[in-house]
Design an enzyme around this catalytic site. Structure first.
Site, PDB file in Angstrom:
ATOM      1  N   MET A   1       0.784  -1.145   0.093  1.00 16.42           N
ATOM      2  CA  MET A   1       0.141   0.197   0.103  1.00 16.42           C
ATOM      3  C   MET A   1       0.882   1.300   0.068  1.00 16.42           C
ATOM      4  SD  MET A   1      -3.413  -0.963   1.916  1.00 16.42           S
ATOM      5  CE  MET A   1      -3.009  -0.496   3.694  1.00 16.42           C
TER       6      MET A   1
ATOM      7  N   GLY B   1      11.442  -2.768   5.362  1.00 17.09           N
ATOM      8  CA  GLY B   1      10.753  -4.041   5.367  1.00 17.09           C
ATOM      9  C   GLY B   1      10.283  -4.419   4.052  1.00 17.09           C
ATOM     10  N   HIS B   2       9.776  -3.555   3.453  1.00 16.49           N
ATOM     11  CA  HIS B   2       9.346  -3.687   1.850  1.00 16.49           C
ATOM     12  C   HIS B   2      10.510  -4.218   0.860  1.00 16.49           C
ATOM     13  CE1 HIS B   2       5.747  -0.997   3.094  1.00 16.49           C
ATOM     14  NE2 HIS B   2       5.180  -2.137   2.841  1.00 16.49           N
TER      15      HIS B   2
ATOM     16  N   GLN C   1       5.725 -11.683   7.057  1.00 17.04           N
ATOM     17  CA  GLN C   1       5.166 -12.461   7.961  1.00 17.04           C
ATOM     18  C   GLN C   1       4.534 -11.538   9.247  1.00 17.04           C
ATOM     19  OE1 GLN C   1       7.759 -15.262   9.653  1.00 17.04           O
ATOM     20  NE2 GLN C   1       7.903 -16.576   7.878  1.00 17.04           N
ATOM     21  N   LYS C   2       5.059 -10.167   9.203  1.00 21.07           N
ATOM     22  CA  LYS C   2       4.279  -9.152  10.233  1.00 21.07           C
ATOM     23  C   LYS C   2       2.866  -9.564  10.252  1.00 21.07           C
ATOM     24  CE  LYS C   2       3.945  -4.691  10.012  1.00 21.07           C
ATOM     25  NZ  LYS C   2       2.325  -4.676  10.294  1.00 21.07           N
ATOM     26  N   ASP C   3       2.379  -9.525   9.019  1.00 24.61           N
ATOM     27  CA  ASP C   3       0.865  -9.503   8.820  1.00 24.61           C
ATOM     28  C   ASP C   3       0.563 -11.251   8.720  1.00 24.61           C
ATOM     29  OD1 ASP C   3       0.072  -6.675   8.568  1.00 24.61           O
ATOM     30  OD2 ASP C   3       1.291  -6.736   6.957  1.00 24.61           O
TER      31      ASP C   3
ATOM     32  N   SER D   1       4.250   0.696   8.058  1.00 23.79           N
ATOM     33  CA  SER D   1       4.123   2.268   7.546  1.00 23.79           C
ATOM     34  C   SER D   1       3.435   3.037   8.487  1.00 23.79           C
ATOM     35  CB  SER D   1       3.242   1.943   6.202  1.00 23.79           C
ATOM     36  OG  SER D   1       3.814   1.372   5.295  1.00 23.79           O
TER      37      SER D   1
ATOM     38  N   LEU E   1       6.706   2.934   1.513  1.00 25.38           N
ATOM     39  CA  LEU E   1       7.878   1.938   1.694  1.00 25.38           C
ATOM     40  C   LEU E   1       8.620   2.366   2.628  1.00 25.38           C
ATOM     41  CD1 LEU E   1       7.941   0.978  -2.253  1.00 25.38           C
ATOM     42  CD2 LEU E   1       6.182   0.173  -0.491  1.00 25.38           C
ATOM     43  N   HIS E   2       9.132   1.327   3.318  1.00 24.62           N
ATOM     44  CA  HIS E   2      10.260   1.223   4.113  1.00 24.62           C
ATOM     45  C   HIS E   2      11.050   0.014   3.975  1.00 24.62           C
ATOM     46  CE1 HIS E   2       8.049  -1.775   6.193  1.00 24.62           C
ATOM     47  NE2 HIS E   2       6.952  -0.946   6.382  1.00 24.62           N
TER      48      HIS E   2
HETATM   49  O1  PAF Z   1      -0.314  -5.860   3.652  1.00 23.07           O
HETATM   50  C1  PAF Z   1      -0.453  -4.940   2.756  1.00 23.07           C
HETATM   51  O2  PAF Z   1       0.158  -3.913   2.415  1.00 23.07           O
HETATM   52  C2  PAF Z   1      -2.080  -4.814   2.061  1.00 23.07           C
HETATM   53  O3  PAF Z   1      -2.930  -5.471   2.966  1.00 23.07           O
HETATM   54  C3  PAF Z   1      -1.952  -5.687   0.957  1.00 23.07           C
HETATM   55  C4  PAF Z   1      -1.590  -7.142   0.950  1.00 23.07           C
HETATM   56  C5  PAF Z   1      -1.196  -4.790  -0.169  1.00 23.07           C
HETATM   57  C6  PAF Z   1      -3.426  -5.307   0.101  1.00 23.07           C
HETATM   58  O4  PAF Z   1      -3.734  -4.168   0.095  1.00 23.07           O
END
Ligand code: PAF
Length: 317
Positions: free
Chosen positions: A34, A40-41, A155-157, A193, A37-38
Site C-alpha cells: 500500500m 521491510g518492503h 510475516q508481520k501480517d 508504514s 515503503l520502508h
Molecule cells: O499488506 C498490505 O500492504 C496490504 O494488505 C496488501 C496485501 C497490499 C493488500 O492491500
C-alpha cells in the site's frame, strides 16, 4: 544497482509493461504493497528478485479502500509515491504499478468479493470485520492483473499471509506465495508504514510489543499460562499502550492442543493501540519442559552440551 522502474498507472500500461516478459516466458515476481515503503518492503523486493533473477519484479502501490473499516485510517494513510519510486529504483524494481481506484474497481464497489472464511473471524478479523474480505479481494484482483509466478508477503501480517495462502490453495491460483521474515528496528519494533504516526513517547512505548512477545517465548518453557503471564507482566508496565489482543495459537492460527506436548510449536500474536495508531506483531513460540521436570542424565554419562533436551527456540520471524 539503480534502475528507473517503469511506472504503470493503469491496467493497460501494466499490461504493455509486462507483455515482453510474458511472451518470453520470464518469471514475474510480485510484491503487493500500500506504499509508504520502508526497509521491510525493500527486504520483500530482494526476495522477489532472488526468485526472478532473469525475470521481472513488480511492486504495486495501492491504498485499497475495501480493506479499511469505518473510522479507520484510510484518509490519513501515508501516500508517498515519489519516495516509493526512489526506494524501488534503489532496489532494482522493474515495474511499479500504482493504479487509481477506478482501475482496480472499474465497476465501482464490487458486488462479487472473496469470502475469507472462518480464519478471518479471529484475531484481526474480530476487531476489523470485513478487513480480510477487502484484502483478499484486492489481492485476487492484483493477481489477475499482474499474473505473477511468485508473490512475496511479510510475516508481520501473519494472519493475512495465512489467508492469502489459503485463498491461493482453495481458488487454484497458479502463484507461489512466499512469506518473508519481519524486519525490525534496533529496539525490536516491527517495521510498519503506520509507525510514522507515532509521537516520540508512543514510539518509545511501541518497543514493548516485541518485548511482550519475547517474554512469552522465554516463559513458554513452563507452558502456556506462564508464557501469557510473562507477556502480560510486560504489558502492565507500559504507559499508553492499550492492548487489543494477546493470543497464543498453533502455527496455523488454530487453538493449541490441551495439554501442550513438549516441543509443540505455536505463534504468539499481539495487537495494541498507541493513541489512534493500531500496531500488530507476532513471533514463533516453542513449548519446552521446565528444567525441574526434565529426566536427569544417567550417572555414567555427562550431559552433552551439543544435544540439549530443550528444543531450540526459533529466532525472530
Ligand atoms: O499488506 C498490505 O500492504 C496490504 O494488505 C496488501 C496485501 C497490499 C493488500 O492491500
Amino acid at each position: 544497482m539503480t534502475t528507473v522502474p517503469l511506472l504503470a498507472r493503469t491496467r493497460e500500461e501494466l499490461s504493455s509493461a509486462l507483455s515482453e516478459a510474458r511472451s518470453q516466458g520470464r518469471t514475474v515476481a510480485f510484491v503487493p504493497t500500500m506504499g509508504a515503503l520502508h526497509e521491510g518492503h525493500a527486504s520483500l523486493v530482494r526476495i522477489a528478485r532472488e526468485r526472478a533473477t532473469d525475470g521481472v519484479v513488480v511492486v504495486s502501490v495501492f491504498v485499497n479502500p475495501l480493506q479499511f473499516g469505518e473510522g479507520e485510517d484510510l484518509d490519513r494513510y501515508p501516500r508517498t509515491l515519489p519516495e516509493d519510486l526512489e526506494l524501488c529504483a534503489r532496489e532494482g524494481v522493474d515495474v511499479v504499478f500504482a493504479p487509481g481506484v477506478e482501475d482496480v474497481y472499474p465497476g465501482g464497489e464490487p458486488e462479487v468479493t472473496v469470502a475469507p472464511g472462518e480464519l478471518a473471524t479471529v484475531l484481526e478479523g474480530r476487531t476489523r470485520p470485513g478487513h480480510f474480505a477487502g484484502v483478499l479481494t484486492v489481492v485476487a484482483k492484483l493477481f489477475g492483473l499482474v499474473r505473477p509466478d511468485v508473490a512475496v508477503f511479510g510475516q508481520k501480517d501473519y494472519q493475512q499471509l495465512a489467508l492469502i495462502r489459503r485463498m491461493a490453495l482453495d481458488l487454484n491460483m497458479a502463484v507461489e506465495i512466499v512469506g518473508a521474515e519481519t524486519c525490525r528496528e534496533d529496539d525490536g519494533l516491527a517495521m510498519s508504514s503506520r509507525n510514522r504516526y507515532l509521537d516520540e513517547e508512543q514510539r518509545r512505548e511501541a518497543a514493548s510489543l516485541n518485548l511482550t512477545l519475547r517474554a512469552a517465548q522465554e516463559g513458554a518453557t513452563y507452558g502456556v499460562d506462564v508464557a501469557l503471564d510473562a507477556a502480560r507482566a510486560i504489558q502492565r508496565g507500559t504507559n499508553g499502550v492499550d492492548l487489543d489482543y494477546l493470543e497464543i495459537t498453533d502455527p496455523d492460527l488454530k487453538p493449541l492442543p490441551d495439554p501442550v506436548p513438549e516441543g509443540t510449536e505455536g505463534r504468539i500474536l499481539i495487537a495494541a493501540w498507541l493513541g489512534q495508531t493500531r500496531l500488530i506483531d507476532n513471533l514463533p513460540i516453542v513449548f519446552g519442559t521446565p528444567p525441574e521436570a526434565r529426566t536427569p542424565a544417567p550417572p555414567d554419562r555427562e550431559a552433552d552440551p551439543q544435544n540439549p533436551t530443550t528444543p531450540d527456540r526459533d529466532g525472530d520471524s
